[in-house]
Design a protein around this motif. Structure first.
Motif, PDB file in Angstrom:
ATOM      1  N   LYS A 174       0.961  -1.334  -0.050  1.00 16.78           N
ATOM      2  CA  LYS A 174      -0.110  -0.017   0.031  1.00 16.78           C
ATOM      3  C   LYS A 174       0.857   1.246   0.077  1.00 16.78           C
ATOM      4  O   LYS A 174       0.510   2.341   0.345  1.00 16.78           O
ATOM      5  CB  LYS A 174      -1.100   0.081   1.164  1.00 16.78           C
ATOM      6  CG  LYS A 174      -1.986  -0.909   1.072  1.00 16.78           C
ATOM      7  CD  LYS A 174      -3.103  -0.673   0.010  1.00 16.78           C
ATOM      8  CE  LYS A 174      -4.159  -1.671  -0.244  1.00 16.78           C
ATOM      9  NZ  LYS A 174      -5.066  -1.141  -1.210  1.00 16.78           N
ATOM     10  N   GLN A 175       2.114   1.205  -0.469  1.00 22.28           N
ATOM     11  CA  GLN A 175       3.091   2.191  -0.380  1.00 22.28           C
ATOM     12  C   GLN A 175       2.726   3.112  -1.823  1.00 22.28           C
ATOM     13  O   GLN A 175       2.648   2.089  -2.569  1.00 22.28           O
ATOM     14  CB  GLN A 175       4.318   1.977  -0.129  1.00 22.28           C
ATOM     15  CG  GLN A 175       4.872   1.274   1.190  1.00 22.28           C
ATOM     16  CD  GLN A 175       4.803   2.495   2.058  1.00 22.28           C
ATOM     17  OE1 GLN A 175       4.108   2.423   3.025  1.00 22.28           O
ATOM     18  NE2 GLN A 175       5.739   3.527   1.986  1.00 22.28           N
ATOM     19  N   GLU A 176       2.568   4.074  -1.805  1.00 21.24           N
ATOM     20  CA  GLU A 176       2.346   4.829  -3.096  1.00 21.24           C
ATOM     21  C   GLU A 176       3.144   6.004  -3.342  1.00 21.24           C
ATOM     22  O   GLU A 176       3.592   6.663  -2.338  1.00 21.24           O
ATOM     23  CB  GLU A 176       0.839   5.245  -3.343  1.00 21.24           C
ATOM     24  CG  GLU A 176      -0.320   4.089  -3.170  1.00 21.24           C
ATOM     25  CD  GLU A 176      -1.669   4.478  -3.430  1.00 21.24           C
ATOM     26  OE1 GLU A 176      -1.962   5.938  -3.729  1.00 21.24           O
ATOM     27  OE2 GLU A 176      -2.502   3.695  -3.275  1.00 21.24           O
ATOM     28  N   PRO A 177       3.595   6.341  -4.607  1.00 13.17           N
ATOM     29  CA  PRO A 177       4.446   7.697  -4.799  1.00 13.17           C
ATOM     30  C   PRO A 177       3.909   8.950  -4.261  1.00 13.17           C
ATOM     31  O   PRO A 177       2.577   9.031  -4.516  1.00 13.17           O
ATOM     32  CB  PRO A 177       4.662   7.445  -6.416  1.00 13.17           C
ATOM     33  CG  PRO A 177       3.457   6.654  -6.701  1.00 13.17           C
ATOM     34  CD  PRO A 177       3.403   5.729  -5.938  1.00 13.17           C
ATOM     35  N   THR A 178       4.645   9.844  -3.607  1.00 12.14           N
ATOM     36  CA  THR A 178       4.062  10.998  -3.295  1.00 12.14           C
ATOM     37  C   THR A 178       4.562  11.846  -4.452  1.00 12.14           C
ATOM     38  O   THR A 178       4.927  11.901  -5.473  1.00 12.14           O
ATOM     39  CB  THR A 178       4.876  11.620  -1.932  1.00 12.14           C
ATOM     40  OG1 THR A 178       6.127  11.662  -2.111  1.00 12.14           O
ATOM     41  CG2 THR A 178       4.559  10.447  -1.052  1.00 12.14           C
ATOM     42  N   GLU A 179       4.318  13.220  -3.961  1.00 16.92           N
ATOM     43  CA  GLU A 179       4.447  14.553  -5.001  1.00 16.92           C
ATOM     44  C   GLU A 179       5.996  14.717  -4.889  1.00 16.92           C
ATOM     45  O   GLU A 179       6.545  15.871  -5.069  1.00 16.92           O
ATOM     46  CB  GLU A 179       3.709  15.523  -4.764  1.00 16.92           C
ATOM     47  CG  GLU A 179       2.272  15.210  -5.356  1.00 16.92           C
ATOM     48  CD  GLU A 179       2.250  14.783  -6.864  1.00 16.92           C
ATOM     49  OE1 GLU A 179       2.714  15.510  -7.637  1.00 16.92           O
ATOM     50  OE2 GLU A 179       1.753  13.904  -7.143  1.00 16.92           O
ATOM     51  N   VAL A 180       6.764  14.121  -3.800  1.00 18.36           N
ATOM     52  CA  VAL A 180       8.309  14.534  -3.728  1.00 18.36           C
ATOM     53  C   VAL A 180       9.227  13.258  -4.264  1.00 18.36           C
ATOM     54  O   VAL A 180       8.903  12.172  -4.097  1.00 18.36           O
ATOM     55  CB  VAL A 180       8.390  14.818  -2.181  1.00 18.36           C
ATOM     56  CG1 VAL A 180      10.054  14.722  -1.863  1.00 18.36           C
ATOM     57  CG2 VAL A 180       7.425  15.737  -1.692  1.00 18.36           C
ATOM     58  N   VAL A 181      10.361  13.776  -5.097  1.00 16.64           N
ATOM     59  CA  VAL A 181      11.358  12.703  -5.226  1.00 16.64           C
ATOM     60  C   VAL A 181      12.508  13.124  -4.779  1.00 16.64           C
ATOM     61  O   VAL A 181      12.826  14.496  -4.021  1.00 16.64           O
ATOM     62  CB  VAL A 181      11.634  12.655  -6.716  1.00 16.64           C
ATOM     63  CG1 VAL A 181      10.287  12.316  -7.485  1.00 16.64           C
ATOM     64  CG2 VAL A 181      12.066  14.105  -7.404  1.00 16.64           C
ATOM     65  N   LEU A 182      13.451  12.633  -4.587  1.00 16.51           N
ATOM     66  CA  LEU A 182      14.991  12.778  -3.957  1.00 16.51           C
ATOM     67  C   LEU A 182      15.648  13.619  -4.962  1.00 16.51           C
ATOM     68  O   LEU A 182      15.670  13.126  -5.927  1.00 16.51           O
ATOM     69  CB  LEU A 182      15.840  11.362  -3.451  1.00 16.51           C
ATOM     70  CG  LEU A 182      15.034  10.943  -2.417  1.00 16.51           C
ATOM     71  CD1 LEU A 182      15.763   9.543  -2.039  1.00 16.51           C
ATOM     72  CD2 LEU A 182      14.828  11.662  -1.080  1.00 16.51           C
ATOM     73  N   THR A 183      16.372  14.604  -4.464  1.00 21.50           N
ATOM     74  CA  THR A 183      17.126  15.718  -5.169  1.00 21.50           C
ATOM     75  C   THR A 183      18.324  14.893  -5.966  1.00 21.50           C
ATOM     76  O   THR A 183      19.031  14.483  -5.000  1.00 21.50           O
ATOM     77  CB  THR A 183      17.441  16.816  -4.573  1.00 21.50           C
ATOM     78  OG1 THR A 183      16.422  17.309  -3.990  1.00 21.50           O
ATOM     79  CG2 THR A 183      18.231  17.776  -5.447  1.00 21.50           C
ATOM     80  N   PRO A 184      18.415  14.930  -7.291  1.00 21.56           N
ATOM     81  CA  PRO A 184      19.665  14.249  -7.607  1.00 21.56           C
ATOM     82  C   PRO A 184      20.870  15.085  -7.854  1.00 21.56           C
ATOM     83  O   PRO A 184      22.144  14.627  -7.687  1.00 21.56           O
ATOM     84  CB  PRO A 184      19.395  13.770  -9.079  1.00 21.56           C
ATOM     85  CG  PRO A 184      18.132  14.862  -9.576  1.00 21.56           C
ATOM     86  CD  PRO A 184      17.405  15.213  -8.132  1.00 21.56           C
ATOM     87  N   ALA A 185      20.759  16.371  -7.990  1.00 26.93           N
ATOM     88  CA  ALA A 185      21.709  17.492  -8.177  1.00 26.93           C
ATOM     89  C   ALA A 185      21.047  18.709  -7.407  1.00 26.93           C
ATOM     90  O   ALA A 185      20.130  19.269  -7.541  1.00 26.93           O
ATOM     91  CB  ALA A 185      22.141  17.383  -9.438  1.00 26.93           C
ATOM     92  N   ALA A 186      22.094  19.426  -6.807  1.00 30.07           N
ATOM     93  CA  ALA A 186      21.595  20.647  -5.995  1.00 30.07           C
ATOM     94  C   ALA A 186      21.003  21.758  -7.034  1.00 30.07           C
ATOM     95  O   ALA A 186      20.130  22.325  -6.389  1.00 30.07           O
ATOM     96  CB  ALA A 186      22.659  21.183  -5.312  1.00 30.07           C
ATOM     97  N   CYS A 187      21.520  21.547  -8.205  1.00 24.05           N
ATOM     98  CA  CYS A 187      20.592  22.736  -8.971  1.00 24.05           C
ATOM     99  C   CYS A 187      19.224  22.473  -9.540  1.00 24.05           C
ATOM    100  O   CYS A 187      18.885  23.404 -10.253  1.00 24.05           O
ATOM    101  CB  CYS A 187      21.698  23.072 -10.103  1.00 24.05           C
ATOM    102  SG  CYS A 187      21.941  21.732 -11.387  1.00 24.05           S
ATOM    103  N   TYR A 188      18.965  21.285  -9.678  1.00 28.07           N
ATOM    104  CA  TYR A 188      17.690  21.049 -10.295  1.00 28.07           C
ATOM    105  C   TYR A 188      16.401  21.720  -9.977  1.00 28.07           C
ATOM    106  O   TYR A 188      15.744  22.112 -10.765  1.00 28.07           O
ATOM    107  CB  TYR A 188      17.587  19.438 -10.358  1.00 28.07           C
ATOM    108  CG  TYR A 188      17.965  18.499 -11.417  1.00 28.07           C
ATOM    109  CD1 TYR A 188      17.353  18.210 -12.699  1.00 28.07           C
ATOM    110  CD2 TYR A 188      19.561  18.445 -11.459  1.00 28.07           C
ATOM    111  CE1 TYR A 188      17.931  17.626 -13.615  1.00 28.07           C
ATOM    112  CE2 TYR A 188      19.886  17.845 -12.668  1.00 28.07           C
ATOM    113  CZ  TYR A 188      19.338  17.377 -13.690  1.00 28.07           C
ATOM    114  OH  TYR A 188      19.746  16.668 -14.617  1.00 28.07           O
ATOM    115  N   PRO A 189      16.340  21.958  -8.525  1.00 27.56           N
ATOM    116  CA  PRO A 189      14.980  22.818  -8.196  1.00 27.56           C
ATOM    117  C   PRO A 189      15.251  24.294  -8.647  1.00 27.56           C
ATOM    118  O   PRO A 189      14.176  25.016  -8.715  1.00 27.56           O
ATOM    119  CB  PRO A 189      15.149  22.680  -6.471  1.00 27.56           C
ATOM    120  CG  PRO A 189      16.119  21.416  -6.288  1.00 27.56           C
ATOM    121  CD  PRO A 189      17.185  21.492  -7.534  1.00 27.56           C
TER     122      PRO A 189
END
Length: 302
Positions: free
Chosen positions: A108-123
């Motif tokens: 029952k685990q489902e994806p949230t609207e958050v992912v782990l940041t792969p590189a500091a500049c992406y956001p």
């Protein structure tokens, strides 16, 4: 004859790392963190009189931003997503039963609207785009974040969660390429002051899939990525401690970032792997920073 302990084992035995039981995830001691802080400060000092806007994002980012960035097209094997329990009371009871039996409990685990940041500049890029056109001088940002890449390893310099400090330049092509050229010199000067052996080489990102080799070859041919390599885990395969990247207009087109002249902005970034440089120092100069060479201590502690 006893085998020489691995670098990872030596870091753990010295109390610098704390084993969590998961490859690439380690606790860090106060002594290790002090060195991280000193390296971080030295990196900022290397920027000299550059006028930067300091921004700090969390280690998670908006999933829609992540999807738009194009990361999954090139590096799906490295991505990490955040899932959460989304079931009802009966599903919770089922979860506990599976957990008690040592069975898979993640149904029952489902994806949230958050992912782990792969590189500091992406956001950063959509934030800049929302502000409107860049100033005539472009933009220069100082970013730092914990980042995640799914590549578990016994090499202590190849962590799954690690800190990246970046300087990111946005502007026209000339502004961006001048920034990268300047930081190629700054990065080498910083590592020289730390008395670490290194080489500077053309590089490519670990593109995934059948087209990955072609993309990597194209990246090298256009000299879009350089890495400053330090032997840590292996002399034959040194570790990238600095990365100098020219993205051309990729992020400018993706997020509709414009220069003051109305052209699509180009971007570049320089990133330092803070843990990697710290590990390189402990490996090269010894596991007690108080015994490091005078020149190294002066470069870090002043």
């Amino acid at each position: 004859m006893s085998e020489t302990p691995s670098l990872l084992r030596r870091l753990i035995d010295a109390g610098l790392f704390i084993d969590t039981g998961a490859p690439g995830l380690y606790g860090r001691s106060g002594a290790f963190e002090e060195v991280i802080d000193r390296i971080d400060a030295a990196f900022v000092r290397a920027a000299g009189d550059d006028v930067t806007e300091v921004v700090r994002f969390p280690p998670g980012m908006n999933r829609r931003v992540f999807e738009t960035s194009g990361y999954l097209k090139s590096f799906p094997q490295l991505a990490g997503t955040v899932h959460a329990f989304c079931g009802a009371h009966s599903d919770h009871m089922d979860l506990l039963e599976h957990l008690a039996a040592g069975e898979d409990w993640m149904g029952k685990q489902e994806p949230t609207e958050v992912v782990l940041t792969p590189a500091a500049c992406y956001p950063l890029y959509p934030v800049v785009a929302a502000r409107g056109p860049l100033a005539e001088t472009g933009g220069l940002f100082d970013l730092q974040s914990y980042c995640f890449r799914h590549e578990p390893s016994d090499d202590p310099a190849r962590m799954q969660m690690f800190r990246m400090h970046e300087m990111v330049r946005l502007g026209d092509q000339d502004q961006v390429l001048a920034f990268r050229a300047q930081w190629l010199e700054r990065g080498q000067a910083l590592v020289t002051s730390l008395e670490l052996p290194f080489s500077l080489d053309l590089a490519n990102d670990p593109f995934f899939g059948r087209g990955g080799k072609l993309m990597a070859a194209g990246q090298r041919a256009q000299q879009l990525k350089f890495e400053l390599l330090v032997p840590i885990h292996s002399e034959e395969h040194p570790t990238a401690c600095f990365s100098f990247n020219y993205h051309q207009d990729h992020f400018g087109l993706t997020w509709d970032i414009k220069t003051a002249a109305g052209e699509v902005a180009h971007t570049a970034c320089v990133g330092i792997g803070l843990e990697r440089v710290a590990i390189a120092l402990f490996n090269q100069h010894g596991l007690s920073s108080s015994a490091w060479p005078v020149g190294v201590r002066k470069a870090l502690w002043g």
